[in-house]
Each structure stands twice: as structure tokens, then as C-alpha cells.
Design a protein around this motif. Structure first.
Motif, PDB file in Angstrom:
ATOM      1  N   ASP A 122      35.708  39.451  -6.915  1.00  0.00           N
ATOM      2  CA  ASP A 122      34.526  40.033  -7.300  1.00  0.00           C
ATOM      3  C   ASP A 122      33.981  40.887  -6.013  1.00  0.00           C
ATOM      4  OD1 ASP A 122      34.246  39.840 -10.057  1.00  0.00           O
ATOM      5  OD2 ASP A 122      33.116  37.819  -9.725  1.00  0.00           O
ATOM      6  N   SER A 123      34.019  40.050  -5.122  1.00  0.00           N
ATOM      7  CA  SER A 123      33.554  40.946  -3.664  1.00  0.00           C
ATOM      8  C   SER A 123      34.696  41.755  -3.194  1.00  0.00           C
ATOM      9  CB  SER A 123      33.491  39.696  -2.299  1.00  0.00           C
ATOM     10  OG  SER A 123      34.684  39.021  -2.201  1.00  0.00           O
ATOM     11  N   LEU A 126      33.464  44.972  -5.267  1.00  0.00           N
ATOM     12  CA  LEU A 126      32.562  45.587  -4.887  1.00  0.00           C
ATOM     13  C   LEU A 126      32.539  46.126  -3.683  1.00  0.00           C
ATOM     14  CD1 LEU A 126      29.465  45.340  -5.473  1.00  0.00           C
ATOM     15  CD2 LEU A 126      29.169  43.421  -3.899  1.00  0.00           C
ATOM     16  N   VAL A 141      24.525  44.852 -12.490  1.00  0.00           N
ATOM     17  CA  VAL A 141      25.493  44.151 -12.917  1.00  0.00           C
ATOM     18  C   VAL A 141      25.328  43.457 -14.168  1.00  0.00           C
ATOM     19  CG1 VAL A 141      26.750  41.991 -12.107  1.00  0.00           C
ATOM     20  CG2 VAL A 141      25.654  43.395 -10.300  1.00  0.00           C
ATOM     21  N   THR A 154      30.501  35.170 -10.529  1.00  0.00           N
ATOM     22  CA  THR A 154      30.166  36.408 -10.001  1.00  0.00           C
ATOM     23  C   THR A 154      29.037  36.886  -9.587  1.00  0.00           C
ATOM     24  OG1 THR A 154      31.617  37.342 -12.100  1.00  0.00           O
ATOM     25  CG2 THR A 154      30.247  39.129 -11.198  1.00  0.00           C
ATOM     26  N   THR A 155      27.884  36.102  -9.999  1.00  0.00           N
ATOM     27  CA  THR A 155      26.651  36.388  -9.481  1.00  0.00           C
ATOM     28  C   THR A 155      26.575  35.959  -7.975  1.00  0.00           C
ATOM     29  OG1 THR A 155      25.447  36.034 -11.555  1.00  0.00           O
ATOM     30  CG2 THR A 155      24.165  35.695  -9.623  1.00  0.00           C
ATOM     31  N   LEU A 158      28.719  38.181  -5.653  1.00  0.00           N
ATOM     32  CA  LEU A 158      27.986  39.401  -5.291  1.00  0.00           C
ATOM     33  C   LEU A 158      26.758  39.360  -4.549  1.00  0.00           C
ATOM     34  CD1 LEU A 158      28.246  41.458  -8.675  1.00  0.00           C
ATOM     35  CD2 LEU A 158      29.886  41.256  -6.595  1.00  0.00           C
ATOM     36  N   ALA A 162      26.692  41.630  -1.010  1.00  0.00           N
ATOM     37  CA  ALA A 162      25.882  42.624  -1.235  1.00  0.00           C
ATOM     38  C   ALA A 162      25.004  43.085   0.230  1.00  0.00           C
ATOM     39  CB  ALA A 162      24.814  42.738  -2.281  1.00  0.00           C
ATOM     40  N   LEU A 169      20.947  44.624  -6.005  1.00  0.00           N
ATOM     41  CA  LEU A 169      21.803  44.337  -7.199  1.00  0.00           C
ATOM     42  C   LEU A 169      20.478  43.978  -8.171  1.00  0.00           C
ATOM     43  CD1 LEU A 169      24.334  41.610  -6.048  1.00  0.00           C
ATOM     44  CD2 LEU A 169      24.636  44.075  -6.277  1.00  0.00           C
ATOM     45  N   PHE A 196      28.336  47.319 -12.245  1.00  0.00           N
ATOM     46  CA  PHE A 196      29.542  46.527 -11.768  1.00  0.00           C
ATOM     47  C   PHE A 196      29.375  45.649 -12.941  1.00  0.00           C
ATOM     48  CE2 PHE A 196      31.229  42.735 -10.598  1.00  0.00           C
ATOM     49  CZ  PHE A 196      32.297  43.008  -9.414  1.00  0.00           C
TER      50      PHE A 196
END
Length: 301
Positions: A122-123, A126, A141, A154-155, A158, A162, A169, A196
Motif C-alpha cells: 500500500d505504501s 501511495l 481513501v 491499509t489504514t 497509509l 503519508a 488522508l 486511493f
């Protein structure tokens, strides 16, 4: 004839190619569906609440194998329901951390399969999104609360990544087609610069809806599933899910021929596909750098 129960979050009409790949895997193991085994396909269309009943029924009937390709919720439900029936999973998170296996090299019990790194990358996705959209600072997101393990992974990924990219986000939840529509209706009011999409089987099966809404609302979007890019989403970065189904098919066939899950090491995806829809980029007025195009595995003109 041995019976295999296969469970996935997608819609049946979005799974034709995956069924073909699963059968290809069985064939590579020397077996043919309908001749050597029967397969019961359960396509949830995002209705994860049906999992306990489906898995429970399979356990009561003592099916030969439970297959859960590209389904963390299905894999966890199967593991919780039986320690005897072989399970062949496909998960986007670390199967050791999920409690599915003792180790990748020696699973040690009744479950094995493949880790396709949906949440672990995921990162990385991103970062690619930020490189493609350097002026986008507020990112919406979209996560599925009915798939909490993946949504939480995922949370976390990110939120950790971020700040280093200077991104803000905004999290939105959806678990039905209507809720996806409603979420898109709120993005503009939230002044989101881009979207995203969290990796999720239900979202993957709704790729046409998501791409249509993103095109309508002119919002640059990033997905794990490449299908949505063909429909108009700006970019995707992820592993080939069709190949996950094939590899699960190979392991199901091996187990039916006598192999034990405890002795079959967990496989790990090694190929990641970066796809850019250049047509969508032009429509959105986005200039894609030559260096980024050169790194893409596929560019849709």
C-alpha cells in the motif's frame, strides 16, 4: 469424487477469468474438474456475512479441501472453523501474523497457500500515486469495513507513509454498491484531490462502477486491481490475482493427490504490475513524466 469448496468476495460474473486460471492450476497438478473432483464456487459479491454459513456447511460435509484465493476473510473463517480439512488460501497480508501458518517454510498444520502482498505494498502504491500526482495533497481513501483486517492494514500503512509525502488522508467507508456511489458523492465536498482504493475483493468486482464514477467526477484514482484501469481508472499497482487463483489450483490438486498442507511452503508473489491509463491522464490534464512511463509494466493508450 472429492469436493472442493471455493470462496471469494467477487461477483460470479466478474470471476470467469479467475475460474479459468484455477482450473489451469488443477490441470498443472494433473487433475480435471468434473472428472477428478467437483468444485463448489461461492461468489459473495461482498456479502462477507455469508462466510460462516458457507464454511460451516463445508466443514459439516467434510469436503476434501477449502480454497480461499484472494480472500483474507474467507481464509480466517476457514481456519477458525476446522483444524482437519486442508485449506489453501490466498491472502494479501502476512499469513504468519494472521495466524494461518506457523511459518512460511513450514506451515505446520492444515493450511497453506500464497501471500500476494496487497496490504504490504500500500505504501509503495501511495508513493507511485504521489509521484504521478505531485500537486495532489488531499487524498480520499476508500476502505471496506466488512473486510476489517485488510481495511485496518491499509489504514495503518497509509497513515505511516503519508506524513513523509506531505499528504492529508480522508477516509471513507463502503461495503455495498450503493455505499460506493454515496462515497463518491462526498469526495468533491471534501475537496479530495485524488482517490486511493483499498485492496478488497468486493471493490475489485465493482471495478466498472468505480471507474465509471471516477471518470464522471474527474477524480484521479489508484487501485490495486488492474481491471479498473482498463475501464478508465488512472493507475494501479499490485500483483496478478489471476495467477493467485492458478497457484491455489496447483496446491489444491497437489493436496488431492496426497500432499499435506503442513509440508507445502507458503508461496509469495514476486511480480508486481504498475499500470498507467495514459488516456485517462490526458483527459484529466495530467502530464505523466517519461521516467514514470518507462517504469510502467503497461501503458493504456
Amino acid at each position: 469424487m472429492p469436493v472442493v469448496t471455493l470462496v471469494n468476495a467477487r461477483r460470479a460474473d466478474a470471476a470467469i477469468a479467475f475460474i479459468a486460471e484455477f482450473r489451469k492450476g488443477l490441470s498443472q497438478a494433473g487433475l480435471t474438474e468434473g472428472t477428478d473432483l467437483a468444485v463448489e464456487y461461492h461468489w459473495l459479491d461482498g456479502h462477507y456475512e455469508e462466510l460462516p454459513a458457507i464454511i460451516g456447511d463445508a466443514v459439516r460435509r467434510h469436503v476434501a479441501v477449502i480454497a480461499t484465493p484472494a480472500s483474507t476473510p474467507g481464509s480466517l473463517a476457514a481456519k477458525a472453523a476446522t483444524s482437519a480439512i486442508p485449506i489453501v488460501f490466498g491472502v494479501g497480508e502476512d499469513p504468519v501474523a494472521l495466524g494461518l501458518v506457523a511459518s512460511l517454510a513450514q506451515p505446520g498444520a492444515n493450511a497453506t497457500g500464497i501471500n500476494f502482498f496487497a496490504s504490504e505494498i500500500d505504501s509503495k502504491r501511495l508513493g507511485l500515486m504521489h509521484e504521478l500526482l505531485p500537486k495532489a495533497t488531499r487524498l480520499a481513501v476508500l476502505v471496506n469495513p466488512d473486510n476489517p483486517i485488510t481495511a485496518e492494514a491499509t489504514t495503518k500503512a497509509l497513515i505511516d507513509a503519508a506524513p513523509g509525502l506531505g499528504l492529508e488522508l480522508l477516509f471513507f467507508k463502503a461495503s455495498t454498491a450503493a455505499e460506493i456511489e454515496a462515497a463518491f458523492a462526498t469526495f468533491a465536498g471534501a475537496r479530495a484531490d485524488a482517490l486511493f482504493i483499498a485492496p478488497d475483493g468486493f471493490f475489485a468486482s465493482r471495478h466498472l462502477q468505480i471507474a465509471t464514477l471516477a471518470t464522471r467526477d474527474r477524480i484521479p484514482a489508484s487501485d490495486f486491481a488492474k481491471d479498473s484501469v482498463g475501464d478508465g481508472v488512472l493507475m494501479s499497482y499490485g500483483t496478478n490475482i489471476a495467477d493467485v487463483f492458478r497457484q491455489v489450483g496447483v496446491y489444491v490438486g497437489s493436496i488431492l493427490k496426497g500432499a499435506k498442507p503442513a509440508d507445502l511452503p507458503v508461496l509469495q508473489a514476486t511480480k508486481f504490475e504498475f499500470i498507467i491509463n495514459l488516456r485517462a491522464a490526458r483527459s484529466l490534464g495530467i502530464d505523466v513524466s517519461p521516467s514514470l512511463l518507462a517504469r510502467a509494466d503497461e501503458v493504456i493508450e
